[in-house]
Design a protein around this motif. Structure first.
Motif, PDB file in Angstrom:
ATOM      1  N   TYR A 130     -15.489   6.698  12.245  1.00  0.00           N
ATOM      2  CA  TYR A 130     -16.456   6.202  13.093  1.00  0.00           C
ATOM      3  C   TYR A 130     -16.241   5.991  14.679  1.00  0.00           C
ATOM      4  O   TYR A 130     -15.026   5.964  14.831  1.00  0.00           O
ATOM      5  CB  TYR A 130     -17.067   5.003  12.673  1.00  0.00           C
ATOM      6  CG  TYR A 130     -16.026   3.815  12.554  1.00  0.00           C
ATOM      7  CD1 TYR A 130     -16.041   2.835  13.667  1.00  0.00           C
ATOM      8  CD2 TYR A 130     -14.993   3.790  11.538  1.00  0.00           C
ATOM      9  CE1 TYR A 130     -15.139   2.041  14.068  1.00  0.00           C
ATOM     10  CE2 TYR A 130     -14.293   2.616  11.882  1.00  0.00           C
ATOM     11  CZ  TYR A 130     -14.271   1.961  13.135  1.00  0.00           C
ATOM     12  OH  TYR A 130     -13.247   0.876  13.069  1.00  0.00           O
ATOM     13  N   ALA A 131     -17.021   6.005  15.483  1.00  0.00           N
ATOM     14  CA  ALA A 131     -16.960   5.404  16.811  1.00  0.00           C
ATOM     15  C   ALA A 131     -18.038   4.403  17.086  1.00  0.00           C
ATOM     16  O   ALA A 131     -19.362   4.710  16.849  1.00  0.00           O
ATOM     17  CB  ALA A 131     -16.988   6.756  17.920  1.00  0.00           C
ATOM     18  N   ALA A 132     -17.521   3.457  17.463  1.00  0.00           N
ATOM     19  CA  ALA A 132     -18.598   2.074  17.879  1.00  0.00           C
ATOM     20  C   ALA A 132     -18.508   1.829  19.505  1.00  0.00           C
ATOM     21  O   ALA A 132     -17.615   1.922  20.074  1.00  0.00           O
ATOM     22  CB  ALA A 132     -18.152   0.776  17.057  1.00  0.00           C
ATOM     23  N   CYS A 133     -19.775   2.057  19.903  1.00  0.00           N
ATOM     24  CA  CYS A 133     -20.054   2.125  21.409  1.00  0.00           C
ATOM     25  C   CYS A 133     -20.916   0.878  21.850  1.00  0.00           C
ATOM     26  O   CYS A 133     -22.047   0.760  21.051  1.00  0.00           O
ATOM     27  CB  CYS A 133     -20.461   3.272  21.893  1.00  0.00           C
ATOM     28  SG  CYS A 133     -19.345   4.684  21.548  1.00  0.00           S
ATOM     29  N   SER A 134     -20.906   0.435  23.055  1.00  0.00           N
ATOM     30  CA  SER A 134     -21.967  -0.520  23.676  1.00  0.00           C
ATOM     31  C   SER A 134     -22.002  -0.139  24.996  1.00  0.00           C
ATOM     32  O   SER A 134     -21.271   0.393  25.843  1.00  0.00           O
ATOM     33  CB  SER A 134     -21.378  -2.102  23.299  1.00  0.00           C
ATOM     34  OG  SER A 134     -20.389  -2.018  23.831  1.00  0.00           O
ATOM     35  N   ALA A 135     -23.201  -0.465  25.625  1.00  0.00           N
ATOM     36  CA  ALA A 135     -23.627  -0.359  27.117  1.00  0.00           C
ATOM     37  C   ALA A 135     -22.989  -1.320  27.737  1.00  0.00           C
ATOM     38  O   ALA A 135     -23.039  -2.528  27.369  1.00  0.00           O
ATOM     39  CB  ALA A 135     -25.049  -0.033  27.270  1.00  0.00           C
ATOM     40  N   GLU A 136     -22.171  -1.215  28.817  1.00  0.00           N
ATOM     41  CA  GLU A 136     -21.314  -2.282  29.654  1.00  0.00           C
ATOM     42  C   GLU A 136     -21.680  -2.057  30.989  1.00  0.00           C
ATOM     43  O   GLU A 136     -22.416  -1.012  31.364  1.00  0.00           O
ATOM     44  CB  GLU A 136     -20.161  -2.380  29.239  1.00  0.00           C
ATOM     45  CG  GLU A 136     -19.495  -2.675  27.850  1.00  0.00           C
ATOM     46  CD  GLU A 136     -19.780  -4.016  27.293  1.00  0.00           C
ATOM     47  OE1 GLU A 136     -20.279  -4.657  28.041  1.00  0.00           O
ATOM     48  OE2 GLU A 136     -19.925  -4.285  25.964  1.00  0.00           O
ATOM     49  N   PHE A 137     -21.454  -3.092  31.787  1.00  0.00           N
ATOM     50  CA  PHE A 137     -21.712  -2.868  33.369  1.00  0.00           C
ATOM     51  C   PHE A 137     -20.483  -3.260  33.935  1.00  0.00           C
ATOM     52  O   PHE A 137     -19.408  -4.197  33.674  1.00  0.00           O
ATOM     53  CB  PHE A 137     -22.749  -4.218  33.716  1.00  0.00           C
ATOM     54  CG  PHE A 137     -22.988  -4.064  35.228  1.00  0.00           C
ATOM     55  CD1 PHE A 137     -23.800  -3.269  35.628  1.00  0.00           C
ATOM     56  CD2 PHE A 137     -22.392  -4.842  36.201  1.00  0.00           C
ATOM     57  CE1 PHE A 137     -23.970  -3.103  36.891  1.00  0.00           C
ATOM     58  CE2 PHE A 137     -22.721  -4.902  37.376  1.00  0.00           C
ATOM     59  CZ  PHE A 137     -23.519  -3.920  38.022  1.00  0.00           C
ATOM     60  N   SER A 138     -19.848  -2.358  34.828  1.00  0.00           N
ATOM     61  CA  SER A 138     -18.848  -2.568  35.577  1.00  0.00           C
ATOM     62  C   SER A 138     -19.283  -3.020  37.055  1.00  0.00           C
ATOM     63  O   SER A 138     -20.018  -2.727  37.985  1.00  0.00           O
ATOM     64  CB  SER A 138     -18.096  -1.180  35.955  1.00  0.00           C
ATOM     65  OG  SER A 138     -17.289  -1.301  36.912  1.00  0.00           O
ATOM     66  N   PHE A 139     -18.492  -4.397  37.099  1.00  0.00           N
ATOM     67  CA  PHE A 139     -18.733  -4.994  38.393  1.00  0.00           C
ATOM     68  C   PHE A 139     -18.544  -4.330  39.452  1.00  0.00           C
ATOM     69  O   PHE A 139     -19.057  -4.097  40.579  1.00  0.00           O
ATOM     70  CB  PHE A 139     -17.999  -6.415  38.207  1.00  0.00           C
ATOM     71  CG  PHE A 139     -18.318  -7.366  39.360  1.00  0.00           C
ATOM     72  CD1 PHE A 139     -19.555  -8.152  39.656  1.00  0.00           C
ATOM     73  CD2 PHE A 139     -17.160  -7.379  40.282  1.00  0.00           C
ATOM     74  CE1 PHE A 139     -19.608  -8.918  40.575  1.00  0.00           C
ATOM     75  CE2 PHE A 139     -17.486  -8.678  41.437  1.00  0.00           C
ATOM     76  CZ  PHE A 139     -18.589  -9.174  41.409  1.00  0.00           C
ATOM     77  N   TRP A 140     -17.047  -3.760  39.623  1.00  0.00           N
ATOM     78  CA  TRP A 140     -16.694  -2.941  40.781  1.00  0.00           C
ATOM     79  C   TRP A 140     -17.415  -1.763  41.104  1.00  0.00           C
ATOM     80  O   TRP A 140     -17.634  -1.425  42.150  1.00  0.00           O
ATOM     81  CB  TRP A 140     -15.125  -2.793  40.493  1.00  0.00           C
ATOM     82  CG  TRP A 140     -14.256  -3.793  40.782  1.00  0.00           C
ATOM     83  CD1 TRP A 140     -14.621  -5.017  40.998  1.00  0.00           C
ATOM     84  CD2 TRP A 140     -12.690  -3.748  40.604  1.00  0.00           C
ATOM     85  NE1 TRP A 140     -13.326  -5.833  41.205  1.00  0.00           N
ATOM     86  CE2 TRP A 140     -12.117  -5.167  40.893  1.00  0.00           C
ATOM     87  CE3 TRP A 140     -11.999  -2.741  40.196  1.00  0.00           C
ATOM     88  CZ2 TRP A 140     -10.859  -5.310  41.187  1.00  0.00           C
ATOM     89  CZ3 TRP A 140     -10.617  -2.965  40.511  1.00  0.00           C
ATOM     90  CH2 TRP A 140     -10.013  -4.163  40.739  1.00  0.00           C
ATOM     91  N   ASP A 141     -17.923  -1.122  40.284  1.00  0.00           N
ATOM     92  CA  ASP A 141     -18.642   0.096  40.130  1.00  0.00           C
ATOM     93  C   ASP A 141     -20.253  -0.109  40.337  1.00  0.00           C
ATOM     94  O   ASP A 141     -20.840   0.726  40.782  1.00  0.00           O
ATOM     95  CB  ASP A 141     -18.387   1.037  39.176  1.00  0.00           C
ATOM     96  CG  ASP A 141     -17.038   1.640  39.155  1.00  0.00           C
ATOM     97  OD1 ASP A 141     -16.413   1.593  40.075  1.00  0.00           O
ATOM     98  OD2 ASP A 141     -16.750   1.783  38.132  1.00  0.00           O
TER      99      ASP A 141
END
Length: 157
Positions: free
Chosen positions: A68-79
């Motif tokens: 399996y691969a477990a993924c989530s959407a995240e936010f990069s502060f620097w980008d």
């Protein structure tokens, strides 16, 4: 004729097998066992209407879920932008070396494209030389950082 590995999104009925694979993964990384009820706690996070986590399953030609691969959407502060964070990727030992890892990574890239996210980020233990070689072969770039965890007492437990 050899069948191509199948990668698909996890479904509710996959939770018991997913929990087994997760326990194997936890053991492989020599991490502390998790409390019972893993599948029951995961279900609402994965299958809620507004879920922000996705699990892809790699299935062998005979239909066995082998990774399996477990993924989530995240936010990069620097980008100042969103990316797909691959929290875990795991293949059962007997399933390694047959293209399932590459198929999972293709699935992860496709998920990122579907979500309109232009980058996937993840980490792996520095002792996991097999994973590091695999990710290097994919053309991924390693970034030297150390991950920390800080327990916080909450009313929720």
């Amino acid at each position: 004729m050899e069948h191509m590995p199948v990668v698909r999104r996890a479904r509710v009925g996959d939770l018991p097998r997913l929990a087994e694979l997760m326990r194997e993964h936890i053991g492989y990384e020599k991490s502390a066992p998790r409390p019972p009820g893993l599948a029951e706690r995961l279900g609402p996070q994965l299958f809620a209407e507004d879920a922000r986590m996705w699990v892809l399953l790699a299935r062998t030609p005979d239909g066995e879920s082998a990774g399996y691969a477990a993924c989530s959407a995240e936010f990069s502060f620097w980008d100042a932008g969103h990316y797909l964070h691959m929290d875990c990727l795991y293949l059962a030992e007997e399933a390694r070396g047959h293209g399932l890892g590459a198929a999972l990574m293709d699935g992860v890239r496709e998920l990122a494209r579907e979500l309109g996210l232009g980058q996937v980020q993840w980490q792996t233990p520095d002792w996991n030389e097999g994973a590091i070689r695999f990710y290097d072969r994919l053309g991924a770039t390693g970034l030297p950082k150390r991950r920390y965890g800080l327990p916080v007492a909450t009313d929720a437990g």
